[in-house]
Design a protein around this motif. Structure first.
Motif, PDB file in Angstrom:
ATOM      1  N   GLY A  63       0.820  -1.210   0.000  1.00 12.61           N
ATOM      2  CA  GLY A  63       0.000   0.000   0.000  1.00 12.61           C
ATOM      3  C   GLY A  63       0.854   1.260   0.000  1.00 12.61           C
ATOM      4  N   LYS A  64       1.930   1.266   0.777  1.00 15.41           N
ATOM      5  CA  LYS A  64       2.830   2.426   0.800  1.00 15.41           C
ATOM      6  C   LYS A  64       3.466   2.649  -0.572  1.00 15.41           C
ATOM      7  CE  LYS A  64       4.146   1.669   5.653  1.00 15.41           C
ATOM      8  NZ  LYS A  64       5.270   1.259   6.544  1.00 15.41           N
ATOM      9  N   LEU A  65       3.888   1.571  -1.203  1.00 14.49           N
ATOM     10  CA  LEU A  65       4.541   1.667  -2.510  1.00 14.49           C
ATOM     11  C   LEU A  65       3.610   2.286  -3.546  1.00 14.49           C
ATOM     12  CD1 LEU A  65       6.805   0.972  -4.559  1.00 14.49           C
ATOM     13  CD2 LEU A  65       5.767  -1.289  -4.781  1.00 14.49           C
ATOM     14  N   ASN A  66       2.341   1.899  -3.508  1.00 11.85           N
ATOM     15  CA  ASN A  66       1.399   2.333  -4.530  1.00 11.85           C
ATOM     16  C   ASN A  66       0.547   3.527  -4.113  1.00 11.85           C
ATOM     17  OD1 ASN A  66       1.729   0.151  -6.663  1.00 11.85           O
ATOM     18  ND2 ASN A  66       1.330  -1.104  -4.852  1.00 11.85           N
ATOM     19  N   GLY A  67       0.774   4.019  -2.893  1.00  8.02           N
ATOM     20  CA  GLY A  67      -0.022   5.134  -2.408  1.00  8.02           C
ATOM     21  C   GLY A  67      -1.490   4.790  -2.340  1.00  8.02           C
ATOM     22  N   SER A  68      -1.771   3.578  -1.898  1.00 12.21           N
ATOM     23  CA  SER A  68      -3.150   3.083  -1.895  1.00 12.21           C
ATOM     24  C   SER A  68      -3.431   2.333  -0.602  1.00 12.21           C
ATOM     25  CB  SER A  68      -3.368   2.153  -3.094  1.00 12.21           C
ATOM     26  OG  SER A  68      -2.496   1.042  -3.019  1.00 12.21           O
ATOM     27  N   ASP A  69      -4.627   1.753  -0.528  1.00 11.24           N
ATOM     28  CA  ASP A  69      -4.964   0.929   0.620  1.00 11.24           C
ATOM     29  C   ASP A  69      -4.073  -0.317   0.633  1.00 11.24           C
ATOM     30  OD1 ASP A  69      -6.985   2.646   1.427  1.00 11.24           O
ATOM     31  OD2 ASP A  69      -8.518   1.605   0.252  1.00 11.24           O
ATOM     32  N   PRO A  70      -3.834  -0.897   1.813  1.00  9.20           N
ATOM     33  CA  PRO A  70      -2.970  -2.080   1.916  1.00  9.20           C
ATOM     34  C   PRO A  70      -3.677  -3.344   1.448  1.00  9.20           C
ATOM     35  CG  PRO A  70      -3.825  -1.524   4.076  1.00  9.20           C
ATOM     36  CD  PRO A  70      -4.286  -0.426   3.134  1.00  9.20           C
ATOM     37  N   ILE A  71      -3.808  -3.489   0.133  1.00  3.71           N
ATOM     38  CA  ILE A  71      -4.570  -4.595  -0.440  1.00  3.71           C
ATOM     39  C   ILE A  71      -3.746  -5.321  -1.488  1.00  3.71           C
ATOM     40  CG2 ILE A  71      -6.600  -5.245  -1.795  1.00  3.71           C
ATOM     41  CD1 ILE A  71      -8.022  -2.797  -0.653  1.00  3.71           C
ATOM     42  N   ILE A  72      -3.622  -6.633  -1.338  1.00  7.98           N
ATOM     43  CA  ILE A  72      -3.083  -7.489  -2.390  1.00  7.98           C
ATOM     44  C   ILE A  72      -4.159  -8.530  -2.679  1.00  7.98           C
ATOM     45  CG2 ILE A  72      -1.239  -9.054  -3.097  1.00  7.98           C
ATOM     46  CD1 ILE A  72       0.588  -7.714  -1.081  1.00  7.98           C
ATOM     47  N   PRO A  73      -4.955  -8.324  -3.723  1.00 13.31           N
ATOM     48  CA  PRO A  73      -6.087  -9.212  -4.004  1.00 13.31           C
ATOM     49  C   PRO A  73      -5.621 -10.511  -4.656  1.00 13.31           C
ATOM     50  CG  PRO A  73      -5.959  -7.511  -5.665  1.00 13.31           C
ATOM     51  CD  PRO A  73      -4.871  -7.212  -4.681  1.00 13.31           C
ATOM     52  N   GLN A  74      -5.125 -11.406  -3.852  1.00 13.98           N
ATOM     53  CA  GLN A  74      -4.436 -12.579  -4.377  1.00 13.98           C
ATOM     54  C   GLN A  74      -5.343 -13.645  -4.970  1.00 13.98           C
ATOM     55  OE1 GLN A  74      -1.505 -12.547  -0.697  1.00 13.98           O
ATOM     56  NE2 GLN A  74      -0.940 -14.183  -2.085  1.00 13.98           N
TER      57      GLN A  74
END
Length: 330
Positions: free
Chosen positions: A218-229
């Motif tokens: 999330g920090k890397l992408n400036g987004s919510d901490p989500i990895i929709p695996q």
């Protein structure tokens, strides 16, 4: 090795056809025999099993017996899908995209985990990505989602070349190396992490989750901490014959996910026979697997962010492109 960790507990992940998937969903024949729902040996399958136990799917196929089955590795999943032995399954999103973009009729119904990846270590001071610099770190499944995500994170930190990243075939191998002291850290998915922590305790070792990969992504992408695996996917043949039950199936999984989070132990007891893992391991892993059931289109942004990262590494990972609208069931 601990009795909680054994080899059987290893975890693995044409245009005309695609056009047919985009057609309106037609009322279909009732299921009167068995309804098989497949899943991986990770958290979303606990939701599937608990859905059956609490009756959340009773109205989906009232004349059929709903059964949950677990595939053990991505090769088994792909073979089952292409042979039509598996019509309804929780699948790695990347695997579903790859099949869809190659013309195989498959759609993503929902997302059932927003990420279940962590770095674990016996050294609590390895608590940041920068702290991995110069350390030996093991990652299973070379070239798959965890490996790609880690490379992007380490590259962003400028430490990819100075971190000793080793690849192994399965999470169980990584756990064995960590418990034996041959490595400093491992990037693993749940429930392998919960199993490793319990195995460490039996050997007098304190293994902890030192880095939350979802937070770092999330920090890397400036987004919510989500990895929709991973999420529930359905084949074109199932849509054609039983497509009208899919909305009710999704609603039942939403109910079951809430119940799973409310009572992880009950869900673990329901899932243990299919997942072939100890109940305490499954129960602990549920607390750290970010489980739920979100319509696929609701998380399309995070899905495309993850897939874009994969495509930048190797466009073949997503069969050349991001999937179009027809990939998302709703």
């Amino acid at each position: 090795m601990s009795s909680l960790i054994t080899r059987r507990h290893a975890i693995a992940l044409g245009s005309g056809a695609i056009g047919a998937l985009a057609a309106p969903h037609i009322l279909s024949a009732a299921i009167t025999t068995n309804l098989e729902i497949w899943g991986p040996p990770v958290g979303p399958s606990a939701v599937l099993a608990h859905a059956v136990k609490i009756g959340a799917l009773t109205n989906v196929a009232p004349d059929a017996e709903v059964r949950v089955k677990v595939w053990r590795n991505p090769d088994e999943l792909r073979a089952g899908l292409t042979s039509k032995n598996i019509a309804l399954s929780v699948v790695p999103v990347q695997a579903a995209v790859n099949l869809y973009n190659k013309g195989f009729p498959i759609q993503l119904v929902n997302i059932m985990t927003k990420g279940l990846l962590y770095v674990i270590s016996t050294n609590p001071e390895i608590n940041s990505l920068q702290a991995l610099k110069g350390q030996s770190l093991v990652v299973p499944f070379k070239g798959d989602t965890p490996d790609i995500i880690l490379d992007r994170l380490l590259e962003n930190e400028g430490i990819l070349q100075s971190t000793d990243v080793k690849n192994v075939g399965t999470p169980i191998e990584a756990v064995q190396m960590l418990v034996s002291g041959r490595i400093e850290a491992a990037l693993l998915p749940e429930p392998a992490i919960s199993a490793a922590i319990m195995a460490g305790k039996q050997k007098g070792l304190s293994i902890t989750r030192v880095i939350d990969i979802q937070e770092e992504w999330g920090k890397l992408n400036g987004s919510d901490p989500i990895i929709p695996q991973a999420g529930l996917a359905v084949t074109g043949s199932f849509v054609e014959t039983h497509g009208d039950i899919i909305p009710a199936l999704h609603d039942g999984l939403v109910q079951a996910a809430d119940a799973t989070l409310a009572d992880p132990m009950a869900a673990a007891q329901a899932a243990a026979p299919a997942m072939k893992l100890p109940v305490p391991v499954i129960a602990d892993s549920i607390k750290h697997s970010h489980l739920g059931a979100w319509k696929a289109s609701e998380l399309r942004g995070p899905v495309e962010t993850m897939l874009t990262a994969m495509g930048e590494v190797d466009i073949k990972k997503i069969a050349g492109k991001l999937p179009d609208d027809g990939f998302y069931y709703f």
